[in-house]
Scaffold this motif. Structure first.
Motif, PDB file in Angstrom:
ATOM      1  N   LYS A 148      16.997   5.320 -10.037  1.00  0.00           N
ATOM      2  CA  LYS A 148      18.247   4.740  -9.870  1.00  0.00           C
ATOM      3  C   LYS A 148      18.797   4.560  -8.568  1.00  0.00           C
ATOM      4  N   GLU A 149      18.341   5.035  -7.648  1.00  0.00           N
ATOM      5  CA  GLU A 149      18.589   4.762  -6.165  1.00  0.00           C
ATOM      6  C   GLU A 149      17.779   3.635  -5.889  1.00  0.00           C
ATOM      7  N   TYR A 150      16.862   3.447  -6.370  1.00  0.00           N
ATOM      8  CA  TYR A 150      15.766   2.291  -6.007  1.00  0.00           C
ATOM      9  C   TYR A 150      16.293   1.107  -6.541  1.00  0.00           C
ATOM     10  N   GLN A 151      16.782   1.224  -7.811  1.00  0.00           N
ATOM     11  CA  GLN A 151      17.322  -0.095  -8.203  1.00  0.00           C
ATOM     12  C   GLN A 151      18.633  -0.678  -7.513  1.00  0.00           C
ATOM     13  N   GLY A 152      19.637   0.484  -7.034  1.00  0.00           N
ATOM     14  CA  GLY A 152      20.627   0.355  -6.337  1.00  0.00           C
ATOM     15  C   GLY A 152      20.463  -0.430  -5.082  1.00  0.00           C
TER      16      GLY A 152
ATOM     17  N   VAL B  73       5.353  -6.757 -10.937  1.00  0.00           N
ATOM     18  CA  VAL B  73       6.627  -6.695 -10.420  1.00  0.00           C
ATOM     19  C   VAL B  73       6.995  -5.060 -10.227  1.00  0.00           C
ATOM     20  N   ALA B  74       7.478  -5.051  -9.058  1.00  0.00           N
ATOM     21  CA  ALA B  74       7.703  -3.818  -8.586  1.00  0.00           C
ATOM     22  C   ALA B  74       8.951  -3.006  -9.293  1.00  0.00           C
ATOM     23  N   LEU B  75       9.839  -3.781  -9.623  1.00  0.00           N
ATOM     24  CA  LEU B  75      11.040  -3.132 -10.243  1.00  0.00           C
ATOM     25  C   LEU B  75      10.717  -2.856 -11.778  1.00  0.00           C
TER      26      LEU B  75
ATOM     27  N   ARG C 256      17.688  -2.195  -4.329  1.00  0.00           N
ATOM     28  CA  ARG C 256      17.253  -3.758  -4.363  1.00  0.00           C
ATOM     29  C   ARG C 256      18.321  -4.464  -4.972  1.00  0.00           C
ATOM     30  N   LEU C 257      19.281  -4.119  -5.572  1.00  0.00           N
ATOM     31  CA  LEU C 257      20.511  -4.806  -5.733  1.00  0.00           C
ATOM     32  C   LEU C 257      21.245  -5.040  -4.704  1.00  0.00           C
ATOM     33  N   PHE C 258      21.277  -4.044  -3.756  1.00  0.00           N
ATOM     34  CA  PHE C 258      22.229  -4.119  -2.466  1.00  0.00           C
ATOM     35  C   PHE C 258      21.496  -5.340  -1.590  1.00  0.00           C
ATOM     36  N   ARG C 259      20.204  -5.362  -1.574  1.00  0.00           N
ATOM     37  CA  ARG C 259      19.332  -6.014  -0.766  1.00  0.00           C
ATOM     38  C   ARG C 259      19.656  -7.797  -1.201  1.00  0.00           C
ATOM     39  N   GLN C 260      19.671  -7.901  -2.454  1.00  0.00           N
ATOM     40  CA  GLN C 260      19.918  -9.332  -3.008  1.00  0.00           C
ATOM     41  C   GLN C 260      21.278  -9.770  -2.574  1.00  0.00           C
ATOM     42  N   ASP C 261      22.404  -9.223  -2.662  1.00  0.00           N
ATOM     43  CA  ASP C 261      23.612  -9.677  -2.195  1.00  0.00           C
ATOM     44  C   ASP C 261      24.461  -8.647  -2.011  1.00  0.00           C
TER      45      ASP C 261
ATOM     46  N   ILE D   9      16.585  -1.058   7.848  1.00  0.00           N
ATOM     47  CA  ILE D   9      16.530   0.349   7.391  1.00  0.00           C
ATOM     48  C   ILE D   9      16.277   0.404   5.865  1.00  0.00           C
ATOM     49  N   ILE D  10      17.183  -0.385   5.246  1.00  0.00           N
ATOM     50  CA  ILE D  10      17.046  -0.200   3.644  1.00  0.00           C
ATOM     51  C   ILE D  10      15.927  -1.057   3.283  1.00  0.00           C
ATOM     52  N   GLU D  11      15.419  -2.199   3.734  1.00  0.00           N
ATOM     53  CA  GLU D  11      14.182  -3.019   3.558  1.00  0.00           C
ATOM     54  C   GLU D  11      12.884  -1.868   3.765  1.00  0.00           C
ATOM     55  N   LYS D  12      12.982  -1.445   4.862  1.00  0.00           N
ATOM     56  CA  LYS D  12      11.806  -0.200   4.983  1.00  0.00           C
ATOM     57  C   LYS D  12      11.770   0.772   4.129  1.00  0.00           C
TER      58      LYS D  12
END
Length: 102
Positions: free
Chosen positions: A88-92, A65-67, A94-99, A34-37
Motif C-alpha cells: 500500500k505504501e509503495y502504491q502511494g 511491470v514493477a507495480l 508511486r502515485l505521489f511520484r506521478q503527480d 528521497i521518494i524516488e530512491k
C-alpha cells in the motif's frame, strides 16, 4: 570487490540525503529524490524476491511491470500484514511520484 545489494545502496543514499543534504538544502527536489530512491529500493527488493522464486522454479515468469509485481506479491502472501502495508505504501509513493499536487 563484492557486489553490493542495490537496495542497500539506495538506502545509504537516502540516509545521506535525510541527515546531510536536508540539513543544508530544504527543497522539494531533495524530498522528491528521497521518494524516488525509496521507490527504487523497494523495486530492487521485490525484483530480488521474484528472481529467487524464478531460480527455484516456483514462478514461470517475472512480470516486467514493477507495480504489477508488487500487487502479485500481495496476492502471494495474503496473510502477511507487513507485506500488505508495504505494498500500500509503495502504491502511494508511486502515485505521489506521478503527480503529487493534483
Amino acid at each position: 570487490m563484492e557486489d553490493e545489494d542495490p537496495a542497500k545502496g539506495e538506502l545509504k543514499r537516502i540516509d545521506h540525503l535525510v541527515f546531510v543534504t536536508l540539513k543544508y538544502t530544504r527543497t522539494v527536489d531533495v524530498i522528491r529524490t528521497i521518494i524516488e530512491k525509496f521507490i527504487a529500493a523497494l523495486d530492487f527488493k521485490i525484483e530480488d524476491y521474484y528472481n529467487h522464486l524464478f531460480e527455484n522454479g516456483k514462478v514461470a515468469r517475472i512480470h516486467p511491470v514493477a507495480l504489477v509485481r508488487a500487487k502479485n506479491l500481495e496476492k502471494e502472501l495474503p496473510k502477511d500484514k507487513t507485506v500488505k502495508e508495504a505494498v500500500k505504501e509503495y502504491q502511494g509513493l508511486r502515485l505521489f511520484r506521478q503527480d503529487p499536487f493534483q
